[in-house]
Design a protein around this motif. Structure first.
Motif, short mmCIF file in Angstrom:
data_model
loop_
_atom_site.label_atom_id
_atom_site.label_comp_id
_atom_site.label_asym_id
_atom_site.label_seq_id
_atom_site.Cartn_x
_atom_site.Cartn_y
_atom_site.Cartn_z
N PRO A 166 0.81 -1.22 0.00
CA PRO A 166 0.00 0.00 0.00
C PRO A 166 0.84 1.27 0.00
O PRO A 166 0.52 2.22 -0.72
N ALA A 201 2.32 1.64 -3.54
CA ALA A 201 1.31 1.91 -4.57
C ALA A 201 0.71 3.29 -4.40
O ALA A 201 0.51 4.02 -5.37
N LEU A 202 0.45 3.67 -3.15
CA LEU A 202 -0.17 4.98 -2.94
C LEU A 202 0.82 6.10 -3.19
O LEU A 202 0.45 7.19 -3.65
N ARG A 210 0.46 8.95 -6.10
CA ARG A 210 0.50 10.39 -5.84
C ARG A 210 1.22 11.11 -6.97
O ARG A 210 0.86 12.23 -7.32
N LEU A 262 1.39 9.99 -10.10
CA LEU A 262 0.67 9.81 -11.38
C LEU A 262 -0.66 10.57 -11.44
O LEU A 262 -1.06 11.04 -12.49
N ARG A 263 -1.37 10.65 -10.31
CA ARG A 263 -2.75 11.12 -10.40
C ARG A 263 -2.83 12.65 -10.33
O ARG A 263 -1.96 13.30 -9.74
N PRO A 264 -3.89 13.23 -10.89
CA PRO A 264 -4.08 14.68 -10.79
C PRO A 264 -4.54 15.05 -9.40
O PRO A 264 -5.04 14.21 -8.65
N HIS A 265 -4.37 16.30 -9.05
CA HIS A 265 -4.83 16.77 -7.75
C HIS A 265 -5.43 18.16 -7.94
O HIS A 265 -4.73 19.17 -7.95
N LYS A 266 -6.73 18.21 -8.18
CA LYS A 266 -7.39 19.50 -8.40
C LYS A 266 -8.62 19.58 -7.50
O LYS A 266 -9.75 19.42 -7.96
N PRO A 267 -8.43 19.80 -6.21
CA PRO A 267 -9.58 19.81 -5.31
C PRO A 267 -10.45 21.05 -5.52
O PRO A 267 -9.93 22.14 -5.75
#
Lengths: 123, 336
Positions: free
Chosen positions: A22, A25-26, A30, A32-37
């Motif tokens: 975990p 992978a996490l 972080r 790879l993924r977008p972060h647009k809250p």
């Protein structure tokens, strides 16, 4: 003795690998993924409506009774396991003793049954 | 692997153990990928659909694409959630799921840890996942998640009791909790396996195990018709993937455990078939149990929530205790 240590080293390795996956992978996620809250994304989900009241609602007290019964019978299994391992060497005497012990616990189960703890009448 | 267990521990040996652990991890992840694919495919066939068939040949890469999608999906954490617990829960659910695989033997010589309390270790560790599910439900600060989490915890603890008591009969017959020892004592004919002498225990074990796995007909924690998705409703992206991964790793673990405890492990069903390597028999039985679980999902409707607790406490628990005493009296009269 070596065998004993080696076995528990393997167990430790398995648990460490379980923690590592975990974390790795996490962390990789972080990057790879977008972060647009946005404000809307962070609201509590309630089928699209505005959330009503608190999220941590009061839940049924029945869950507490199930937890109590679980503790009673799980402790029984703690006694049953060593008894079962040694059963072939022990005699009729321990069988009677275990029957008395399980009988007492079954009385508890019957009591809960009669008190309608096991009956489900709301969420 | 077996020979190295008797050597003195060195860094080199520890490294070899680590490599074997990584090999199993990769195999388990491969199993999960294709278990999901076959589950969708088989349920598709059972419902006269085709199932996944677009990504890769015969849809074989469908799950890989799904995992990739989850990996690059934005991870939202609700403002009201308890951030630390929210992030801890999926990892905490997964760790025991992989940890229990340490004690499962595959053949006479292929096993990892060979500890004398193997079965107890399995039962004790797998209970931790319940905590993670309650934690995920609570930390989400969401009504559906909380109700789903509580329901799930109540279900899992209720069915854990018959599950652990149903294997007591097997322990009594074998006189050991070492899983390799239990599998070894079952004979080379299928009527010498534990599932026939322990038929009550076997039935209780299978029903309770399906419930522990939260699979149909006991998938109430995720009852989408009443709770949206249950405890993981607020989870997205890879955190959600870890809850799913946990479920399928447990499916692997339960299928392997059923094989070892009741279906004779690596033994051939008929003694003259023992020229086939044990691992083949193990994998065949293992695949049969996995197929059975998928089959159930394609066949059974979900049971009602008020029937759920009644079944666990009023039917399975007395049956499991009855099985213990029937076995005890049998051993007393005919074996000793």
């Amino acid at each position: 003795m070596e065998k004993y240590i080696n076995n528990y080293v393997i167990v430790t390795i398995f648990i460490l690998l379980g923690i590592l996956l975990p974390v790795a992978a996490l962390t990789a996620g972080r990057i790879l993924r977008p972060h647009k809250p946005t404000n809307e994304k962070e609201t509590t989900y309630e089928s699209g409506n505005e959330p009503v009241g608190e999220g941590q609602v009061r839940f049924n007290v029945r869950y507490y009774l199930f937890a109590l019964m679980f503790v009673v019978f799980d402790v029984e299994t703690v006694f049953l396991y060593p008894w079962a391992v040694a059963y072939k060497q022990l005699g009729l005497f321990v069988l009677v003793e275990m029957a008395i012990f399980a009988g007492l616990l079954l009385v508890g189960l019957l009591y809960a049954w009669r008190k309608k703890v096991l009956k489900w009448n709301s969420i | 692997m077996g020979g190295m267990l008797d050597d003195t521990l060195t860094w080199g040996n520890a490294f070899v153990f680590l490599l074997w652990g990584v090999v199993l991890l990769v195999l388990v992840l491969g199993f999960v990928t294709y278990a999901i694919y076959f589950e969708r495919k088989i349920i598709g066939w059972m419902q006269l659909r085709i199932g996944p068939n677009r990504v890769g040949p015969l849809g074989l890469l469908q799950t890989v694409a799904d995992i990739l999608k989850l990996l690059i999906k934005e991870d939202t954490i609700p403002r009201k959630a308890d951030r630390v617990l929210f992030m801890l829960a999926p990892a905490l659910a997964y760790v025991p799921a992989f940890g229990v695989l340490a004690v499962i033997p595959y053949t006479q010589d292929l096993y990892f840890a060979d500890i004398n309390v193997g079965l107890l270790y399995y039962v004790a560790l797998s209970g931790i996942t319940t905590i993670a599910i309650v934690l995920g439900g609570w930390a989400s600060n969401n009504k559906y998640a909380l109700l789903g989490g509580m329901r799930s915890a109540a279900q899992m603890i209720s069915y854990e009791v018959p599950l652990v008591i149903s294997v007591v009969g097997v322990i009594m017959m074998s006189g050991t909790m070492n899983l390799r020892g239990i599998a070894e004592q079952q004979g080379d004919w299928f009527w010498q396996w534990n599932f026939l002498p322990q038929i009550i225990g076997f039935v209780v074990f299978v029903i309770a195990a399906v419930s522990e796995l939260n699979r149909t007909p006991f998938d109430l924690p995720e009852a989408e018709s009443e709770l949206v998705a249950g405890y993981h409703v607020e989870y997205s992206g890879f955190r959600f993937a870890f809850f799913m991964l946990t479920e399928y790793v447990y499916m692997y673990a339960i299928a392997a455990l059923t094989t070892v405890l009741f279906l004779g492990g690596w033994h051939a069903p008929l003694a003259f078939l023992d020229f086939v390597p044990g691992i083949v028999w193990f994998l065949l039985k293992f695949a049969l149990v996995v197929f059975f679980l998928i089959w159930l999902r394609g066949t059974m409707p979900r049971i009602r929530v008020d029937q759920l607790m009644g079944l666990g406490w009023k039917v399975l628990l007395p049956l499991a205790i009855l099985n213990v005493f029937v076995t005890a009296v049998y051993l007393e009269l005919f074996v000793k």
